[in-house]
Enzyme design. Structure first.
Site, PDB file in Angstrom:
ATOM      1  N   GLU A  82      -3.937   1.186  -6.128  1.00  0.00           N
ATOM      2  CA  GLU A  82      -3.017   0.189  -6.648  1.00  0.00           C
ATOM      3  C   GLU A  82      -2.939   0.355  -8.163  1.00  0.00           C
ATOM      4  OE1 GLU A  82      -0.922  -1.400  -5.173  1.00  0.00           O
ATOM      5  OE2 GLU A  82      -1.623  -1.943  -3.163  1.00  0.00           O
TER       6      GLU A  82
ATOM      7  N   CYS B 126       0.871  -1.171   0.000  1.00  0.00           N
ATOM      8  CA  CYS B 126       0.000   0.000   0.000  1.00  0.00           C
ATOM      9  C   CYS B 126       0.903   1.213   0.000  1.00  0.00           C
ATOM     10  CB  CYS B 126      -0.904   0.008   1.234  1.00  0.00           C
ATOM     11  SG  CYS B 126      -1.881   1.529   1.394  1.00  0.00           S
TER      12      CYS B 126
END
Length: 245
Positions: free
Chosen positions: A114, A2
């Site tokens: 992402e 992340c």
């Protein structure tokens, strides 16, 4: 991993959402739709009122720097590489195990980003990456599991209010099936009913409190490539667009 997320809620909203007893936020952070490592972020923790007090830990809202600096670090720049901690090894890794034992946090997010490699290629023959925003379907806050450390800057005087640096990292795990095609890792969530157990500094860290988002809880959609440049910021970064295939 992340490496980017969005955080647009006000400290007042977070105090209410997380049932915070004390806000230690000196000044509110601006809504940030492109939170990147080394930026300041909100974190929810439970801290004892003082070392001598017998009162139970109080839930606080604080501002940390994203990128954990272990208490033993000689150079704080190590935090630039420690933005994520893997759930599978967090209890054993020297950089994280002390924080996992007693310095756990919740990092509020609207959602996270992402990048998915598409079938298109750039001038160098590498896949063009399409950013996706992943958030709770119900529009609620994403309570990401985090750890924090308090690093003492040896170059500052004892009475310098900035001598302590509060830093954090996001815990990650293998992505659940519906999101795994975008990226194989995802942040860990802490369910509301487990917030106190996770935050309580008087108990040892327990990985059973950490869960990937339940299938169907999150939604993912393509967003503008503007988010790929950390200098860009604003709500347009989380606006959906048609994905590149």
């Amino acid at each position: 991993m992340c490496g980017r997320y969005a955080s647009s809620r006000s400290p007042e909203d977070l105090v209410e959402e997380f049932e915070v007893v004390e806000s230690r936020v000196a000044g509110p952070l601006a809504a940030d739709y492109n939170v990147a490592p080394t930026k300041e972020v909100y974190a929810v923790v439970e801290r004892p009122p003082s070392r001598e007090s017998e009162e139970p830990p109080q839930r606080q809202l604080r501002v940390f720097t994203w990128g954990l600096v272990p208490s033993w670090a000689k150079d704080p720049s190590i935090g630039n590489r420690m933005i994520n901690a893997r759930m599978e090894t967090v209890a054993e890794k020297p950089a994280y195990r002390k924080a996992f034992a007693s310095r756990r946090a919740l990092l509020p997010a609207d959602g996270y980003f992402e990048w998915y490699p598409t079938s298109q290629t750039n001038a160098k023959g590498k896949p063009v990456k399409q950013p996706f925003f992943i958030r709770p379907k119900d529009g609620g806050v994403l309570a990401m599991a985090g750890l924090y450390e308090i690093w003492r800057d040896p170059t500052r005087d004892e009475d310098d209010p900035d001598r302590f640096r509060w830093t954090c990292t996001v815990l990650t795990t293998q992505a659940e099936d519906s999101l795994g095609h975008i990226h194989d890792r995802m942040p860990l969530m802490v369910e509301r009913e487990r917030w106190h157990e996770w935050l309580d500094p008087t108990t040892t860290g327990d990985t059973s409190l950490l869960v990937p988002a339940a299938p169907g809880r999150l939604e993912a959609y393509a967003v503008p490539t503007l988010v790929s440049n950390v200098r860009n910021n604003g709500p347009e970064l989380v606006e959906p667009l048609e994905a590149t295939t």
